[in-house]
Motif scaffolding. Structure first.
Motif, PDB file in Angstrom:
ATOM      1  N   SER A  58      87.574 -62.924 -39.389  1.00  0.00           N
ATOM      2  CA  SER A  58      86.888 -63.902 -40.238  1.00  0.00           C
ATOM      3  C   SER A  58      87.688 -64.133 -41.510  1.00  0.00           C
ATOM      4  N   HIS A  59      87.348 -65.211 -42.196  1.00  0.00           N
ATOM      5  CA  HIS A  59      87.963 -65.462 -43.496  1.00  0.00           C
ATOM      6  C   HIS A  59      87.655 -64.305 -44.456  1.00  0.00           C
ATOM      7  N   PHE A  60      86.446 -63.785 -44.362  1.00  0.00           N
ATOM      8  CA  PHE A  60      86.042 -62.669 -45.218  1.00  0.00           C
ATOM      9  C   PHE A  60      86.965 -61.474 -44.980  1.00  0.00           C
ATOM     10  N   PHE A  61      87.194 -61.135 -43.719  1.00  0.00           N
ATOM     11  CA  PHE A  61      88.056 -60.012 -43.367  1.00  0.00           C
ATOM     12  C   PHE A  61      89.481 -60.232 -43.861  1.00  0.00           C
ATOM     13  N   GLN A  62      89.983 -61.448 -43.702  1.00  0.00           N
ATOM     14  CA  GLN A  62      91.348 -61.748 -44.141  1.00  0.00           C
ATOM     15  C   GLN A  62      91.512 -61.597 -45.646  1.00  0.00           C
ATOM     16  N   SER A  63      90.420 -61.781 -46.380  1.00  0.00           N
ATOM     17  CA  SER A  63      90.495 -61.722 -47.844  1.00  0.00           C
ATOM     18  C   SER A  63      90.654 -60.316 -48.391  1.00  0.00           C
ATOM     19  N   TRP A  64      90.415 -59.294 -47.555  1.00  0.00           N
ATOM     20  CA  TRP A  64      90.452 -57.910 -48.020  1.00  0.00           C
ATOM     21  C   TRP A  64      91.489 -57.049 -47.293  1.00  0.00           C
ATOM     22  N   ASN A  65      92.190 -57.596 -46.306  1.00  0.00           N
ATOM     23  CA  ASN A  65      92.952 -56.717 -45.399  1.00  0.00           C
ATOM     24  C   ASN A  65      94.360 -57.188 -45.069  1.00  0.00           C
ATOM     25  N   ARG A  66      94.928 -58.082 -45.842  1.00  0.00           N
ATOM     26  CA  ARG A  66      96.287 -58.537 -45.536  1.00  0.00           C
ATOM     27  C   ARG A  66      97.286 -57.392 -45.695  1.00  0.00           C
ATOM     28  N   ASN A  67      98.388 -57.534 -45.018  1.00  0.00           N
ATOM     29  CA  ASN A  67      99.547 -56.631 -45.128  1.00  0.00           C
ATOM     30  C   ASN A  67      99.286 -55.211 -44.621  1.00  0.00           C
ATOM     31  N   LYS A  68      98.256 -55.027 -43.785  1.00  0.00           N
ATOM     32  CA  LYS A  68      97.958 -53.713 -43.222  1.00  0.00           C
ATOM     33  C   LYS A  68      98.271 -53.689 -41.719  1.00  0.00           C
ATOM     34  N   ARG A  69      98.209 -52.485 -41.151  1.00  0.00           N
ATOM     35  CA  ARG A  69      98.268 -52.324 -39.690  1.00  0.00           C
ATOM     36  C   ARG A  69      96.947 -51.732 -39.224  1.00  0.00           C
ATOM     37  N   SER A  70      96.561 -52.041 -37.990  1.00  0.00           N
ATOM     38  CA  SER A  70      95.295 -51.545 -37.442  1.00  0.00           C
ATOM     39  C   SER A  70      95.542 -50.597 -36.279  1.00  0.00           C
ATOM     40  N   LEU A  71      94.886 -49.420 -36.366  1.00  0.00           N
ATOM     41  CA  LEU A  71      94.926 -48.416 -35.307  1.00  0.00           C
ATOM     42  C   LEU A  71      93.494 -48.134 -34.889  1.00  0.00           C
ATOM     43  N   THR A  72      93.195 -48.264 -33.613  1.00  0.00           N
ATOM     44  CA  THR A  72      91.855 -47.886 -33.141  1.00  0.00           C
ATOM     45  C   THR A  72      91.860 -46.408 -32.761  1.00  0.00           C
ATOM     46  N   LEU A  73      90.827 -45.696 -33.254  1.00  0.00           N
ATOM     47  CA  LEU A  73      90.771 -44.259 -33.014  1.00  0.00           C
ATOM     48  C   LEU A  73      89.341 -43.777 -33.220  1.00  0.00           C
ATOM     49  N   PRO A 356     109.238 -59.039 -59.988  1.00  0.00           N
ATOM     50  CA  PRO A 356     110.325 -60.019 -60.137  1.00  0.00           C
ATOM     51  C   PRO A 356     111.570 -59.615 -59.355  1.00  0.00           C
ATOM     52  N   GLY A 357     112.105 -60.574 -58.626  1.00  0.00           N
ATOM     53  CA  GLY A 357     113.280 -60.329 -57.806  1.00  0.00           C
ATOM     54  C   GLY A 357     112.979 -59.891 -56.396  1.00  0.00           C
ATOM     55  N   GLU A 358     111.714 -59.588 -56.105  1.00  0.00           N
ATOM     56  CA  GLU A 358     111.309 -59.154 -54.767  1.00  0.00           C
ATOM     57  C   GLU A 358     110.464 -60.218 -54.077  1.00  0.00           C
ATOM     58  N   THR A 359     110.592 -60.293 -52.771  1.00  0.00           N
ATOM     59  CA  THR A 359     109.699 -61.132 -51.978  1.00  0.00           C
ATOM     60  C   THR A 359     108.483 -60.301 -51.611  1.00  0.00           C
ATOM     61  N   MET A 360     107.318 -60.718 -52.082  1.00  0.00           N
ATOM     62  CA  MET A 360     106.122 -59.943 -51.837  1.00  0.00           C
ATOM     63  C   MET A 360     105.651 -60.142 -50.395  1.00  0.00           C
ATOM     64  N   PRO A 361     105.097 -59.115 -49.758  1.00  0.00           N
ATOM     65  CA  PRO A 361     104.655 -59.245 -48.364  1.00  0.00           C
ATOM     66  C   PRO A 361     103.524 -60.258 -48.233  1.00  0.00           C
ATOM     67  N   ALA A 362     103.515 -60.966 -47.135  1.00  0.00           N
ATOM     68  CA  ALA A 362     102.486 -61.981 -46.893  1.00  0.00           C
ATOM     69  C   ALA A 362     102.183 -62.028 -45.403  1.00  0.00           C
ATOM     70  N   ARG A 363     101.501 -60.989 -44.915  1.00  0.00           N
ATOM     71  CA  ARG A 363     101.152 -60.906 -43.502  1.00  0.00           C
ATOM     72  C   ARG A 363      99.635 -60.977 -43.359  1.00  0.00           C
ATOM     73  N   PRO A 364      99.150 -61.624 -42.306  1.00  0.00           N
ATOM     74  CA  PRO A 364      97.697 -61.686 -42.117  1.00  0.00           C
ATOM     75  C   PRO A 364      97.112 -60.323 -41.820  1.00  0.00           C
TER      76      PRO A 364
END
Length: 395
Positions: A58-73, A356-364
């Protein structure tokens, strides 16, 4: 390098405060592994509407969780705990935002994890703390605002109590937990000794009462609501009317009152005993409100902002659309976008920290369990073991 490159955080999180905290870390380079239970559908915020991006997103989920990885456990099983222990060996921190009685049940405390990594930091972001009469209580942002006094301070004096329009306690507690985590990691790397570290929604909310708490605790003074969102002790510092709406002016330092007086064409106000000091202006708040309204209603908000030219601390009163369409936001790159599998050029607000000088991560934000096999392979699991864990419903 981004500041937190090489830092790994395992997070058992959901909804708001926890995901907010780890997103602050992920935005500046940390490898945040979001541990989710597939049988429970993962983080509940995946299903918070009204806008969705396919199943379990959801849009809500995307607003709090960018740039992470998901592991089911499944941490409720012995096999799941064994996997957790293997992952802890290469992690810097384990982070959660569960009820206070849950972390010990899921094996997330330092005492339980230190045998596998004595440097591990265990960050506990709870509702009311891990000890005491409320350890098992659920808790949410608006409840904290209500109990810590925020609603009694917000809104017009003759109106009902009002909460802040945003989930400010979630966001601030998440940021506090992120700060606590990085601080404890620095200590652990220096000493080789990890630790538990705690914060809670309630403690953050109460701490934010700040000087109002000091006034009450030492003088017995109970601050109430001030008309037009006014500052309790500084004038002018509130909403004022313009020809087409409102403007917020904050002359919160003595030096700004003369600047405002001259800008409004009334230099005689500067030395008038009724306005010359902060104490005098506070005593004459209503009179000043009338004076400023009378002048400010002769022009629009935009005209006054142009006239003040950054010399008078002032801001327009925007709705969400106007806030995001603001040229100061758009033209200076304060929005970001990324390609989501279900939505190209998905737009959001960038993180508040820039390097400054770095490209900040931008992953869904990741799909549920999207990185499970990759993460387990990094931990040394072969394909057969991963397949067995999947067959047993552990991952």
């Amino acid at each position: 390098m981004l500041p937190l490159e090489g830092v790994r955080v395992l997070s058992v999180e959901q909804y708001g405060a926890g995901p907010a905290g780890t997103m602050f870390l992920a935005d500046i380079g940390a490898d945040v592994i979001k541990i989710e239970n597939r049988a429970e559908g993962g983080d509940m915020s995946r299903r918070v509407g009204p806008f969705f991006l396919g199943e379990n997103d959801s849009h809500f989920f995307q607003s709090w969780n960018r740039n992470k990885r998901s592991l089911t456990l499944d941490l409720k099983t012995a096999e799941g705990q064994a996997v957790l222990h293997d992952l802890v060996r290469s992690a810097d921190a384990v982070f959660h935002n569960l009820k206070g009685d849950k972390p010990a049940k899921l094996g997330l405390t330092y005492a339980q994890l230190a045998p596998f990594n004595p440097r591990i930091v265990c960050t506990h972001l709870t509702a009311y703390g891990r000890t005491g009469s409320r350890a098992s209580w659920p808790g949410f942002d608006y409840l904290m605002q209500a109990e810590a006094g925020y609603l009694s301070l917000t809104g017009e004096p003759d109106g009902p109590p009002s909460r802040c329009g945003l989930s400010i306690i979630d966001l601030m507690t998440g940021l506090t937990a992120a700060f606590a985590t990085t601080s404890a990691i620095i200590g652990a790397r220096a000493t080789g000794q990890g630790r538990d570290i705690d914060t809670s929604l309630f403690d953050l909310a109460l701490s934010n009462v700040s000087y109002l708490a000091t006034w009450y605790l030492n003088e017995g003074y109970v601050q109430g609501r001030v008309a037009r969102s006014g500052h309790p002790s500084l004038v002018p510092s509130q909403l004022y009317r313009t020809r087409d709406g409102w403007i917020f002016i904050m002359c919160n330092k003595e030096s700004f009152w003369p600047v405002l007086a001259r800008s409004l064409g009334h230099p005689e106000w500067i030395d008038d005993p009724a306005f010359a000091t902060a104490k005098a202006r506070l005593e004459n708040r209503d009179r000043i409100t009338g004076m400023l309204d009378g002048i400010l209603t002769t022009r629009t908000t935009a005209e006054w902002l142009e006239h003040f030219a950054g010399e008078v601390p002032a801001a327009p009163v925007h709705d969400v659309a106007a806030a995001l369409d603001n040229p100061f936001v758009v033209d200076e790159g304060r929005l970001m976008s990324f390609d989501h599998p279900q939505r190209a050029n998905f737009r959001t607000v960038r993180g508040p920290v820039q390097c400054p000088g770095e490209t900040m991560p931008a992953r869904p934000a990741p799909a549920l369990g999207a990185d499970t096999e990759e993460i387990l392979a990094e931990a040394g699991y072969d394909a057969a073991r991963i397949a067995a864990l999947k067959a047993d419903g552990i991952i």
